[in-house]
Design a protein around this motif. Structure first.
Motif, PDB file in Angstrom:
ATOM      1  N   GLY A  29       0.771  -1.237   0.000  1.00 46.34           N
ATOM      2  CA  GLY A  29       0.000   0.000   0.000  1.00 46.34           C
ATOM      3  C   GLY A  29       0.798   1.282   0.000  1.00 46.34           C
ATOM      4  O   GLY A  29       0.273   2.324   0.398  1.00 46.34           O
ATOM      5  N   ASP A  30       2.061   1.235  -0.466  1.00 44.31           N
ATOM      6  CA  ASP A  30       2.843   2.481  -0.503  1.00 44.31           C
ATOM      7  C   ASP A  30       2.865   3.117  -1.890  1.00 44.31           C
ATOM      8  O   ASP A  30       3.547   4.109  -2.117  1.00 44.31           O
ATOM      9  N   GLY A  31       2.126   2.534  -2.827  1.00 42.43           N
ATOM     10  CA  GLY A  31       2.026   3.104  -4.161  1.00 42.43           C
ATOM     11  C   GLY A  31       3.081   2.638  -5.136  1.00 42.43           C
ATOM     12  O   GLY A  31       3.110   3.093  -6.280  1.00 42.43           O
ATOM     13  N   ILE A  32       3.962   1.714  -4.690  1.00 42.89           N
ATOM     14  CA  ILE A  32       5.051   1.208  -5.530  1.00 42.89           C
ATOM     15  C   ILE A  32       5.004  -0.311  -5.529  1.00 42.89           C
ATOM     16  O   ILE A  32       4.900  -0.949  -4.472  1.00 42.89           O
ATOM     17  N   GLY A  33       5.096  -0.917  -6.716  1.00 44.09           N
ATOM     18  CA  GLY A  33       5.149  -2.369  -6.800  1.00 44.09           C
ATOM     19  C   GLY A  33       6.374  -2.925  -6.093  1.00 44.09           C
ATOM     20  O   GLY A  33       7.372  -2.228  -5.912  1.00 44.09           O
ATOM     21  N   ASP A  34       6.316  -4.189  -5.702  1.00 40.30           N
ATOM     22  CA  ASP A  34       7.386  -4.764  -4.880  1.00 40.30           C
ATOM     23  C   ASP A  34       7.523  -6.265  -5.106  1.00 40.30           C
ATOM     24  O   ASP A  34       6.756  -6.871  -5.863  1.00 40.30           O
ATOM     25  N   LEU A  35       8.508  -6.851  -4.440  1.00 33.06           N
ATOM     26  CA  LEU A  35       8.786  -8.277  -4.609  1.00 33.06           C
ATOM     27  C   LEU A  35       7.635  -9.154  -4.128  1.00 33.06           C
ATOM     28  O   LEU A  35       7.270 -10.138  -4.779  1.00 33.06           O
ATOM     29  N   LYS A  36       7.055  -8.812  -2.978  1.00 36.58           N
ATOM     30  CA  LYS A  36       5.910  -9.593  -2.499  1.00 36.58           C
ATOM     31  C   LYS A  36       4.736  -9.485  -3.464  1.00 36.58           C
ATOM     32  O   LYS A  36       3.941 -10.424  -3.597  1.00 36.58           O
ATOM     33  N   GLY A  37       4.637  -8.335  -4.135  1.00 32.35           N
ATOM     34  CA  GLY A  37       3.587  -8.185  -5.132  1.00 32.35           C
ATOM     35  C   GLY A  37       3.748  -9.166  -6.276  1.00 32.35           C
ATOM     36  O   GLY A  37       2.763  -9.729  -6.780  1.00 32.35           O
ATOM     37  N   ILE A  38       4.992  -9.390  -6.705  1.00 33.74           N
ATOM     38  CA  ILE A  38       5.232 -10.384  -7.754  1.00 33.74           C
ATOM     39  C   ILE A  38       4.863 -11.772  -7.254  1.00 33.74           C
ATOM     40  O   ILE A  38       4.230 -12.562  -7.964  1.00 33.74           O
ATOM     41  N   ILE A  39       5.261 -12.082  -6.012  1.00 33.26           N
ATOM     42  CA  ILE A  39       4.950 -13.396  -5.440  1.00 33.26           C
ATOM     43  C   ILE A  39       3.446 -13.637  -5.437  1.00 33.26           C
ATOM     44  O   ILE A  39       2.971 -14.726  -5.793  1.00 33.26           O
ATOM     45  N   GLU A  40       2.675 -12.625  -5.052  1.00 36.25           N
ATOM     46  CA  GLU A  40       1.218 -12.772  -4.993  1.00 36.25           C
ATOM     47  C   GLU A  40       0.600 -13.033  -6.354  1.00 36.25           C
ATOM     48  O   GLU A  40      -0.490 -13.608  -6.449  1.00 36.25           O
ATOM     49  N   LYS A  41       1.293 -12.637  -7.419  1.00 32.88           N
ATOM     50  CA  LYS A  41       0.746 -12.800  -8.767  1.00 32.88           C
ATOM     51  C   LYS A  41       1.429 -13.913  -9.560  1.00 32.88           C
ATOM     52  O   LYS A  41       1.251 -14.009 -10.779  1.00 32.88           O
ATOM     53  N   LEU A  42       2.178 -14.774  -8.894  1.00 32.01           N
ATOM     54  CA  LEU A  42       2.884 -15.834  -9.613  1.00 32.01           C
ATOM     55  C   LEU A  42       1.934 -16.828 -10.274  1.00 32.01           C
ATOM     56  O   LEU A  42       2.227 -17.357 -11.352  1.00 32.01           O
ATOM     57  N   ASP A  43       0.790 -17.107  -9.644  1.00 34.76           N
ATOM     58  CA  ASP A  43      -0.161 -18.020 -10.279  1.00 34.76           C
ATOM     59  C   ASP A  43      -0.674 -17.439 -11.597  1.00 34.76           C
ATOM     60  O   ASP A  43      -0.850 -18.160 -12.580  1.00 34.76           O
TER      61      ASP A  43
END
Length: 556
Positions: A29-43
């Motif tokens: 929620g800081d307005g910038i994509g991140d590593l955990k964001g990629i992990i959440e979208k791996l499927d």
């Protein structure tokens, strides 16, 4: 379906998906994509189906060039997470049979990097020669070299009382690759990330590693010379032949160290970025020739603002064939969009907007049908367009410097739309994202397209899955058949299979003659067969609609 041949390395003919991390998905929620964001979208990524992800820089950085100015090669910038997040990304991606390629920015550092701070402190410190320094000429800059981002490539440093060299921003001083100590330290950086389990490196600006130590002026270009690959003619940089600030013979030799390092880690690969050349195919093949250089490399041949025509693609095919024989195993990488160039859908938009759905599917089919491994940029599977970013909201220093003659790179970097009914279309919960989400993306969001069988997203999945099972398309040689004003046709051929690939690149219906040795289209843009006329003499004529395409398999 024909099963693929197993003797090739995993990257050979693979499909790579570039993730511009700042704009992919924000998990905190800081307005910038991140590593955990990629992990959440791996499927989601695994469903496309792709072979590998390329993640843009997530290293410690002052973000003057949004991560391409590294201040610590070994640290994850807190904006993107931490080293544990990266290790989790590797583990989770591999669990889904996805390879992970990461950017390595080895031609320069940030000006706040400890190496540069030490190098600039005096002329006799241990790292004094780690960057490119010069006294200049009678108080003036050493030569006429320019920065591709605008202005001179030389910056005066008051502490050291010398000029330092920067091919890009003045806050991105160039490393001195002529110094063996620099190269040894860079190889340590590479091994650090290989030990973490990465499957490959994308090497940023790898033809910029070395310069002419004599600091000779670059000659000016003369009228009629081919345009420089990847540089706007409006940029003064395009007025010079860059003989001395880049692309040195020693640069090619330096690749041996990179290849030797990677060979310690079986199954890993390197992908170079080759830019600013008037002979992109020759130069690209030069960087991958043999087994002592890079594994693959890409150029800007399909990243141009020129109209998409059969001749444009045919020139690529012919130039590649000129420098790479059909039986040679080297393989370049092809791309039509990335984080540095306007999106292909907008560059090549038809005059008739109603034809856009046909164009975008044709673009998805064309790229992985050519000879090479393929790199798609995030959002191409959704049909994202180039965003319009006003000067007041621009973040790209390249665009700000050249405004209004160049719109910069922000327009291709706006966030991915995930959910149309959520804040920021599901990219972030923040009230303000680093770049605004494009309001035109609502109907292009992942959620909107997921359950629509006719959506571009589902076409992307279907076509890539089919292509990856065809040896002729994934591994085979290529031979140009026709490049008329509107029709592009070529043959892809492997020992097990041969395809005739036909593309109508125009906005009008066109006819094409097909030999009877090729059967009916096994894949095409038409839900039914093309209208066909039997002409006798072993030929038939098919009628192709605007931006139609077809793949015919040769019958035995």
């Amino acid at each position: 379906m024909v099963s693929v041949q197993p003797e090739y390395p995993w990257w050979y003919g693979c499909v790579i998906y570039e993730i511009y991390i700042r704009s992919f998905y924000d998990s905190n929620g800081d307005g910038i994509g991140d590593l955990k964001g990629i992990i959440e979208k791996l499927d989601y990524l695994a469903s496309l189906p792709i072979d590998a992800i390329w993640v843009t820089p997530f290293f410690q950085s002052p973000m003057e060039d949004f991560g391409y100015d590294v201040s610590d090669f070994y640290a994850v910038d807190p904006r993107f997470g931490n080293i544990e997040d990266f290790e989790a990304l590797i583990e989770e991606a591999h669990a889904r049979n996805l390879k992970v390629i990461i950017d390595q920015v080895w031609s320069h550092t940030a000006s706040i990097h400890p190496w540069f701070l030490e190098s600039s402190s005096s002329r006799d410190n241990p790292k004094a020669d780690w960057y490119v320094w010069s006294d200049g000429q009678n108080g003036r800059k050493p030569n006429d070299w320019l920065s591709i981002f605008g202005g001179t490539a030389w910056k005066w440093h008051p502490d050291r009382k010398q000029f330092y060299f920067h091919n890009f921003l003045e806050t991105q001083p160039d490393l001195n690759w002529h110094n063996p100590d620099v190269v040894r330290e860079i190889m340590k950086v590479g091994e650090f990330w290989l030990e973490k389990g990465v499957d490959g490196f994308r090497l940023d600006a790898c033809n910029y590693y070395m310069h002419d130590t004599n600091l000779v002026d670059n000659p000016r270009r003369t009228e009629g010379m081919p345009e420089l690959d990847g540089v706007s003619p409006m940029n003064p940089y395009a007025q010079y032949i860059h003989l001395h600030n880049m692309d040195q013979v020693e640069n090619i030799r330096s690749l041996r160290r990179i290849r030797k390092m990677l060979e310690k880690y079986p199954g890993t690969m390197s992908m170079g970025e080759i830019v600013v050349t008037s002979e992109p195919m020759r130069q690209t093949v030069e960087y991958i020739r043999g087994d002592r250089r890079l594994h693959t490399a890409y150029n800007c041949a399909l990243l141009v603002n020129k109209k998409l025509t059969p001749r444009l693609v045919a020139d690529l095919i012919e130039d590649l064939s000129l420098h790479l024989e059909a039986d040679e195993r080297e393989m370049i990488c092809l791309t039509t969009s990335n984080h540095d160039f306007p999106r292909a859908k907008s560059r090549w938009a038809p005059d008739d907007p109603s034809l856009m759905p046909y164009l975008e599917k044709m673009l998805i089919a064309l790229l992985p049908s050519l000879r090479g491994l393929v790199c798609f940029y995030q959002g191409e599977e959704l049909g994202l367009t180039e965003s319009s970013v006003s000067l007041e909201k621009m973040k790209d220093p390249y665009g700000i410097y050249f405004y209004p003659y160049f719109s910069g790179r922000d327009g291709c970097r706006t966030p991915i739309p995930w959910e149309p009914d959520q804040k920021n279309f599901g990219f972030s919960e923040s009230d303000e994202t680093w770049l605004s989400v494009d309001e035109n993306y609502e109907l292009l969001s992942v959620a909107k397209q997921e359950h629509d069988p006719d959506s571009l997203l589902n076409f992307f999945r279907w076509f890539v899955k089919w292509r990856n099972r065809q040896p002729a398309l994934k591994y085979g040689a290529i031979e140009l058949v026709e490049a008329s004003e509107d029709i592009l046709a070529f043959v892809r051929r492997s020992p097990l299979q041969e395809f005739l690939c036909v593309f109508n690149l125009s906005e009008h219906k066109r006819s094409y003659f097909v030999s009877f040795r090729y059967g009916k289209p096994i894949i095409s843009s038409e839900s039914h067969n093309f209208p066909t006329t039997n002409l006798g003499n072993g030929q038939r004529m098919i009628e192709m609609g605007p931006f139609a395409f077809a793949f015919f398999e040769r019958e035995s």
